[in-house]
Design a protein around this motif. Structure first.
Motif: not given
Lengths: 156, 312
Positions: B211-212, B237-239, B241-246, B270-271
């Motif tokens: 991701g970013r 982010v997919e579609a 929506i944030i799906i993974r965050a560290r 949403a981001p």
């Protein structure tokens, strides 16, 4: 095998082979100054914070106070004594004179050795030089002139 | 300063048994102030551990690769490069290695003053920082024995990327997630990591980021300074929506500190600015500030909000 006592090592020092015998705990800085009497490289903080001891090892700038002499057996070491003479100064030495890039001069050898390496790293801007030179402190506040001198030689 | 012997190891087997030295930039400082008293140094920089190799799912960085070489390598994730380039000075980055960076000791002034009490340097001498100068102390994970924070920038970035540490020891090689590599001080603050005596870091595996990312470092001056605190962000982010965050904070704990509450607040959102503001509000959840570092509570919330905004 663990060596006690003094150990021989060889450097290519300012272009010429050089042998010395050092204690395991001798830093490269102490070898240069105390044994080889190349006192242009300065001991400022002796903790890697001021940059006055900067030399080039195999073309890379390092703080010679934070590295053991024995770590550099066989390496090419370049100090301020190896880059120019009063009659034929290195282009960066000449630029330092033109830009009045010093006050007391104690940090100057380290500034110049660091600057030579920064120029070789192809800095993209004056700000990049400023950031890259943050490891060299000048107690007299000559930093703007130091950056001017390096930027001129770097063609920026 | 005590004397020591010096040997250069040509093989891993030869290296085990002494005090490892690679770049030496931290060890020699500690030796000069009496906080490290090695008897036998083993230089590991001739071991074949300086390479950087890529595979389908990531990059493996040898433990004795120099920070400057790692930072400029095209296969190294930008988050790691940015964290390294925010570290130390150009000279130090030419010397220091990635393995040594992860093992650097705290900058707590009590640890670095031979005349002051410090349980980490001299077990059972007491912690001077708890009732003394504690501006740089940890907000999270400290104990009554030690409140020191870990100073590495690189470790914070690696934690945000779920990096793994390759270790060689008496029982052979093993691999630890960086989340399991450091240990909290508890009542034995002299041990910073889960390394057993004689174990050596041989490499660091970094999975390819999905991701970013961003590394934000807050310092008392603009360059060549340790962090007051730092934040590493990795958002997938997919579609929309944030799906993974560290979200990992540095210089606020004895190890890179995952901000789990922030991560949980981001998943499924949403981001956007509203999500980031809500998530940043819980960044200091669980913090236990001391008199001189309580400003970091506000600073941490603001740094997380800014880092999230810059990453998106």
């Amino acid at each position: 095998m663990h060596a006690h006592g003094r150990i021989a090592l060889t450097l290519i020092l300012n272009g010429a082979p050089c042998t010395a015998s050092v204690a395991p705990s001798d830093t490269l800085l102490d070898l240069l100054r105390d044994q080889l009497h190349l006192t242009g490289t300065k001991k400022g903080c002796d903790m890697g914070a001021c940059g006055a001891c900067t030399v080039l090892v195999d073309g890379r700038r390092i703080t010679s106070c934070l590295t053991l002499a024995l770590a550099h057996d066989g390496a090419a070491v370049t100090t301020i004594e190896g880059i120019g003479t009063p009659d034929e100064p290195h282009p960066l030495q000449a630029a330092f004179i033109r830009h009045d890039a010093l006050q007391c001069g104690y940090c100057t050898p380290g500034q110049i050795m660091s600057g030579i390496a920064v120029i070789a790293e192809n800095p993209s801007s004056r700000d990049a030089i400023r950031e890259a030179m943050s490891g060299n402190l000048c107690r007299g506040g000559a930093h703007p002139n130091i950056i001017d001198a390096i930027a001129e030689v770097a063609g920026l | 300063m005590n004397g020591f012997t010096y040997a250069r190891a040509a093989t891993l087997a030869e290296a085990i048994g002494g005090t490892f030295i690679a770049g030496g930039t931290d060890l020699l400082q500690l030796w000069k102030i009496g906080a490290a008293t090695p008897a036998a140094l083993v230089d590991i920089t001739s071991l074949p551990l300086a390479g950087i190799t890529t595979s389908a799912n990531g990059v493996l960085i040898g433990a004795v690769a120099r920070l400057a070489d790692v930072a400029r390598h095209p296969a190294v994730p930008k988050l790691v490069t940015d964290a390294i380039m925010a570290s130390a000075s150009g000279q130090i980055r030419n010397m220091a290695t990635v393995g040594g960076n992860l093992l650097q000791r705290t900058r707590c002034p009590y640890f670095r003053s031979a005349d002051l009490p410090c349980n980490k340097r001299a077990p059972n001498s007491g912690c001077g920082a708890i009732a003394g100068q504690n501006r740089a102390a940890a907000l999270f994970g400290a104990s009554l024995a030690c409140v020191a924070s870990h100073p590495s920038d690189l470790a914070v970035a690696l934690a945000a990327l779920d990096a793994e540490i390759d270790i060689h020891g008496a029982t052979g090689p093993r691999r630890l997630a960086i989340a399991d590599f450091y240990r909290l001080p508890g009542d034995a603050p002299e041990r910073d990591t889960m390394l057993a005596p004689g174990e050596l870091i041989t490499g660091i595996f970094i999975p390819t980021p999905t991701g970013r990312t961003i590394y934000l470092k807050i310092r008392d001056r603009a360059s060549f300074e340790f962090a007051v605190l730092s934040v590493a962000v990795s958002l997938t982010v997919e579609a929309g929506i944030i799906i993974r965050a560290r979200i990992v904070a540095g210089s606020v704990a004895p190890m890179p500190w995952r901000l789990h509450a922030v991560e949980a607040a981001l998943i499924g959102r949403a981001p956007d600015a509203a999500s980031f503001t809500a998530a940043a509000a819980v960044a200091a959840e669980g913090a236990q500030p001391l008199p001189h570092n309580n400003f970091k509570i506000t600073l941490l919330r603001r740094a997380v909000a800014r880092a999230l905004g810059e990453a998106a």
